[in-house]
Design a protein around this motif. Structure first.
Motif, PDB file in Angstrom:
ATOM      1  N   ASP A 290       0.833  -1.212   0.000  1.00 23.63           N
ATOM      2  CA  ASP A 290       0.000   0.000   0.000  1.00 23.63           C
ATOM      3  C   ASP A 290       0.862   1.254   0.000  1.00 23.63           C
ATOM      4  OD1 ASP A 290      -2.750  -1.313   0.564  1.00 23.63           O
ATOM      5  OD2 ASP A 290      -1.449  -2.121   2.128  1.00 23.63           O
ATOM      6  N   ILE A 291       1.898   1.243   0.829  1.00 20.77           N
ATOM      7  CA  ILE A 291       2.796   2.401   0.894  1.00 20.77           C
ATOM      8  C   ILE A 291       3.539   2.579  -0.424  1.00 20.77           C
ATOM      9  CG2 ILE A 291       4.946   3.194   1.968  1.00 20.77           C
ATOM     10  CD1 ILE A 291       3.790   2.225   4.637  1.00 20.77           C
ATOM     11  N   ALA A 292       3.972   1.475  -1.018  1.00 21.51           N
ATOM     12  CA  ALA A 292       4.678   1.570  -2.303  1.00 21.51           C
ATOM     13  C   ALA A 292       3.776   2.107  -3.405  1.00 21.51           C
ATOM     14  CB  ALA A 292       5.237   0.204  -2.685  1.00 21.51           C
ATOM     15  N   PHE A 293       2.488   1.749  -3.360  1.00 20.11           N
ATOM     16  CA  PHE A 293       1.538   2.200  -4.385  1.00 20.11           C
ATOM     17  C   PHE A 293       0.771   3.454  -3.978  1.00 20.11           C
ATOM     18  CE2 PHE A 293       1.772  -2.085  -6.335  1.00 20.11           C
ATOM     19  CZ  PHE A 293       1.906  -1.699  -7.659  1.00 20.11           C
ATOM     20  N   GLY A 294       1.129   4.039  -2.844  1.00 18.33           N
ATOM     21  CA  GLY A 294       0.386   5.205  -2.378  1.00 18.33           C
ATOM     22  C   GLY A 294       0.371   6.360  -3.354  1.00 18.33           C
ATOM     23  N   TRP A 295       1.393   6.433  -4.206  1.00 15.93           N
ATOM     24  CA  TRP A 295       1.446   7.527  -5.191  1.00 15.93           C
ATOM     25  C   TRP A 295       0.251   7.498  -6.137  1.00 15.93           C
ATOM     26  CZ3 TRP A 295       1.522   6.255 -10.320  1.00 15.93           C
ATOM     27  CH2 TRP A 295       1.872   4.934 -10.640  1.00 15.93           C
ATOM     28  N   LEU A 296      -0.366   6.312  -6.328  1.00 17.33           N
ATOM     29  CA  LEU A 296      -1.547   6.247  -7.190  1.00 17.33           C
ATOM     30  C   LEU A 296      -2.665   7.137  -6.643  1.00 17.33           C
ATOM     31  CD1 LEU A 296      -1.812   2.417  -8.001  1.00 17.33           C
ATOM     32  CD2 LEU A 296      -1.400   4.238  -9.659  1.00 17.33           C
ATOM     33  N   ALA A 297      -2.879   7.060  -5.330  1.00 19.04           N
ATOM     34  CA  ALA A 297      -3.930   7.866  -4.712  1.00 19.04           C
ATOM     35  C   ALA A 297      -3.574   9.340  -4.682  1.00 19.04           C
ATOM     36  CB  ALA A 297      -4.193   7.349  -3.292  1.00 19.04           C
ATOM     37  N   ASN A 298      -2.300   9.629  -4.801  1.00 17.74           N
ATOM     38  CA  ASN A 298      -1.811  11.008  -4.750  1.00 17.74           C
ATOM     39  C   ASN A 298      -1.774  11.649  -6.134  1.00 17.74           C
ATOM     40  OD1 ASN A 298      -0.535  13.372  -3.942  1.00 17.74           O
ATOM     41  ND2 ASN A 298       1.495  12.454  -3.892  1.00 17.74           N
ATOM     42  N   LEU A 299      -1.114  10.981  -7.085  1.00 13.25           N
ATOM     43  CA  LEU A 299      -0.835  11.597  -8.378  1.00 13.25           C
ATOM     44  C   LEU A 299      -1.861  11.294  -9.463  1.00 13.25           C
ATOM     45  CD1 LEU A 299       3.050  11.328  -8.698  1.00 13.25           C
ATOM     46  CD2 LEU A 299       1.658  13.275  -8.005  1.00 13.25           C
ATOM     47  N   VAL A 300      -2.516  10.148  -9.408  1.00 15.35           N
ATOM     48  CA  VAL A 300      -3.499   9.854 -10.461  1.00 15.35           C
ATOM     49  C   VAL A 300      -4.608  10.907 -10.518  1.00 15.35           C
ATOM     50  CG1 VAL A 300      -5.342   8.247 -11.128  1.00 15.35           C
ATOM     51  CG2 VAL A 300      -3.026   7.396 -10.743  1.00 15.35           C
ATOM     52  N   PRO A 301      -5.179  11.350  -9.383  1.00 13.87           N
ATOM     53  CA  PRO A 301      -6.170  12.441  -9.476  1.00 13.87           C
ATOM     54  C   PRO A 301      -5.598  13.722 -10.077  1.00 13.87           C
ATOM     55  CG  PRO A 301      -6.339  11.336  -7.357  1.00 13.87           C
ATOM     56  CD  PRO A 301      -5.098  10.810  -8.007  1.00 13.87           C
ATOM     57  N   VAL A 302      -4.323  13.983  -9.832  1.00 18.35           N
ATOM     58  CA  VAL A 302      -3.669  15.146 -10.438  1.00 18.35           C
ATOM     59  C   VAL A 302      -3.599  14.979 -11.952  1.00 18.35           C
ATOM     60  CG1 VAL A 302      -1.468  16.394 -10.628  1.00 18.35           C
ATOM     61  CG2 VAL A 302      -2.328  15.711  -8.379  1.00 18.35           C
ATOM     62  N   PHE A 303      -3.154  13.809 -12.402  1.00 19.82           N
ATOM     63  CA  PHE A 303      -3.050  13.555 -13.836  1.00 19.82           C
ATOM     64  C   PHE A 303      -4.423  13.572 -14.493  1.00 19.82           C
ATOM     65  CE2 PHE A 303       1.063  10.861 -13.164  1.00 19.82           C
ATOM     66  CZ  PHE A 303       1.734  12.021 -12.815  1.00 19.82           C
ATOM     67  N   GLU A 304      -5.439  13.030 -13.797  1.00 15.79           N
ATOM     68  CA  GLU A 304      -6.792  13.021 -14.344  1.00 15.79           C
ATOM     69  C   GLU A 304      -7.314  14.440 -14.539  1.00 15.79           C
ATOM     70  OE1 GLU A 304      -8.548   8.780 -12.599  1.00 15.79           O
ATOM     71  OE2 GLU A 304      -8.778  10.629 -11.422  1.00 15.79           O
ATOM     72  N   GLU A 305      -7.030  15.302 -13.597  1.00 15.53           N
ATOM     73  CA  GLU A 305      -7.486  16.689 -13.715  1.00 15.53           C
ATOM     74  C   GLU A 305      -6.800  17.398 -14.875  1.00 15.53           C
ATOM     75  OE1 GLU A 305      -7.461  20.788 -11.027  1.00 15.53           O
ATOM     76  OE2 GLU A 305      -7.629  18.833 -10.038  1.00 15.53           O
ATOM     77  N   ILE A 306      -5.514  17.173 -15.024  1.00 17.00           N
ATOM     78  CA  ILE A 306      -4.771  17.833 -16.101  1.00 17.00           C
ATOM     79  C   ILE A 306      -5.192  17.293 -17.460  1.00 17.00           C
ATOM     80  CG2 ILE A 306      -2.465  18.155 -17.093  1.00 17.00           C
ATOM     81  CD1 ILE A 306      -1.386  18.070 -14.192  1.00 17.00           C
ATOM     82  N   HIS A 307      -5.380  15.980 -17.533  1.00 19.01           N
ATOM     83  CA  HIS A 307      -5.688  15.321 -18.809  1.00 19.01           C
ATOM     84  C   HIS A 307      -7.181  15.348 -19.140  1.00 19.01           C
ATOM     85  CE1 HIS A 307      -3.223  13.164 -21.714  1.00 19.01           C
ATOM     86  NE2 HIS A 307      -2.303  12.994 -20.805  1.00 19.01           N
ATOM     87  N   ALA A 308      -8.026  15.628 -18.127  1.00 17.62           N
ATOM     88  CA  ALA A 308      -9.482  15.544 -18.291  1.00 17.62           C
ATOM     89  C   ALA A 308      -9.890  14.159 -18.761  1.00 17.62           C
ATOM     90  CB  ALA A 308      -9.993  16.619 -19.255  1.00 17.62           C
ATOM     91  N   ILE A 309      -9.324  13.139 -18.114  1.00 18.88           N
ATOM     92  CA  ILE A 309      -9.645  11.753 -18.428  1.00 18.88           C
ATOM     93  C   ILE A 309      -9.614  10.968 -17.130  1.00 18.88           C
ATOM     94  CG2 ILE A 309      -7.220  11.157 -18.889  1.00 18.88           C
ATOM     95  CD1 ILE A 309      -8.165   9.123 -20.915  1.00 18.88           C
ATOM     96  N   LYS A 310     -10.504   9.972 -17.000  1.00 22.17           N
ATOM     97  CA  LYS A 310     -10.498   9.112 -15.824  1.00 22.17           C
ATOM     98  C   LYS A 310      -9.573   7.926 -16.091  1.00 22.17           C
ATOM     99  CE  LYS A 310     -12.323   9.301 -12.494  1.00 22.17           C
ATOM    100  NZ  LYS A 310     -11.872   9.933 -11.214  1.00 22.17           N
ATOM    101  N   VAL A 311      -8.622   7.738 -15.204  1.00 21.00           N
ATOM    102  CA  VAL A 311      -7.694   6.613 -15.306  1.00 21.00           C
ATOM    103  C   VAL A 311      -8.155   5.466 -14.417  1.00 21.00           C
ATOM    104  CG1 VAL A 311      -5.291   5.875 -14.980  1.00 21.00           C
ATOM    105  CG2 VAL A 311      -5.791   8.187 -15.813  1.00 21.00           C
ATOM    106  N   ILE A 312      -8.495   5.786 -13.182  1.00 20.41           N
ATOM    107  CA  ILE A 312      -8.990   4.777 -12.243  1.00 20.41           C
ATOM    108  C   ILE A 312     -10.379   5.207 -11.790  1.00 20.41           C
ATOM    109  CG2 ILE A 312      -8.614   3.642 -10.022  1.00 20.41           C
ATOM    110  CD1 ILE A 312      -5.621   4.105 -10.385  1.00 20.41           C
ATOM    111  N   ASP A 313     -11.404   4.547 -12.305  1.00 23.90           N
ATOM    112  CA  ASP A 313     -12.769   4.882 -11.915  1.00 23.90           C
ATOM    113  C   ASP A 313     -13.459   3.650 -11.332  1.00 23.90           C
ATOM    114  OD1 ASP A 313     -13.560   3.296 -14.096  1.00 23.90           O
ATOM    115  OD2 ASP A 313     -13.783   5.014 -15.416  1.00 23.90           O
ATOM    116  N   GLU A 314     -14.620   3.880 -10.749  1.00 22.86           N
ATOM    117  CA  GLU A 314     -15.336   2.830 -10.031  1.00 22.86           C
ATOM    118  C   GLU A 314     -15.847   1.740 -10.958  1.00 22.86           C
ATOM    119  OE1 GLU A 314     -18.395   2.708  -6.231  1.00 22.86           O
ATOM    120  OE2 GLU A 314     -18.310   4.480  -7.522  1.00 22.86           O
TER     121      GLU A 314
END
Length: 225
Positions: A153-177
């Protein structure tokens, strides 16, 4: 503060924040030193003369470098609140997934992020393939290690941190429900954990930084007359 524990990092680095999380889970007091990588300090160059990069953990004057190596050092040095599972096979699996994240998942998402809009769909295909493996690994579990935050979880924590940033910049959902329900739920659960949430870098500041990085990359890749 525990004697002689210092962490050299930057405010935005996903590799540095995972060390912060690990030390906080362990309850280790430490000094944080934020580096300016455009003007690296003499101490950083002294402690990591090979790669000249962060993060660097300094314990009693002795440096440990490379984030996954540092995480193992923390686990072996401070036994309280274990990050790794006890079973040797499960420990090996945890090491595999942590390395898979750095070697495969992170580069594939980054490569897609810096592409132009016309290349977007194809660019994200390798990232989605890698994320499918994580989705399968998480099925039926709250965290990668089960019911509490562990090394993966700690190693992959960047997903929860940076993916929303990338999604906002790109206007695309990478990880959605819909596409990745287990991974999406894990991101929400991990982000809400108090020790994790208290350490997040400012979201808008990250958006501004990574938008500038992407703009520079697109400009550099553009054909010039």
């Amino acid at each position: 503060m525990e004697k002689g524990v210092k962490l050299f990092k930057t405010w935005s680095s996903p590799f540095g924040i995972r060390i912060v999380w690990a030390l906080k889970v362990k309850g280790v007091q430490f000094e944080q030193i934020d580096e300016d990588l455009a003007n690296k300090s003499p101490l950083l160059l002294l402690y990591n003369p090979v790669h000249k990069k962060i993060p660097v953990l300094v314990h009693d004057g002795k440096p440990v470098v490379e984030s996954l190596v540092i995480l193992e050092y923390i686990e072996e040095t401070w036994k309280q609140n274990p990050l790794f599972p006890e079973d040797p096979l499960e420990r090996a699996a945890a090491r595999f997934w942590a390395k898979f994240g750095d070697d495969k998942v992170m580069p594939s998402i980054w490569e897609a992020f810096i592409k132009g809009r016309e290349e977007e769909e194809c660019a994200f295909a390798p990232a989605f393939e890698n994320l499918k493996f994580l989705e399968e690994e998480l099925k039926g579990k709250q965290f990668f290690g089960g019911e509490r935050i562990g090394i993966v979880d700690i190693a992959f924590g960047w997903l929860a941190n940076l993916v929303p940033v990338f999604e906002e910049i790109h206007a695309i959902k990478v990880i959605d429900e819909e596409r990745f329900p287990s991974l999406y739920a894990w991101m929400q659960e991990f982000s809400r954990a108090p020790l994790i949430a208290d350490c997040w870098p400012p979201h808008e500041k990250l958006v501004n930084k990574f938008r500038a990085i992407r703009d520079q990359s697109l400009l550099a890749a553009a054909p010039h007359a």
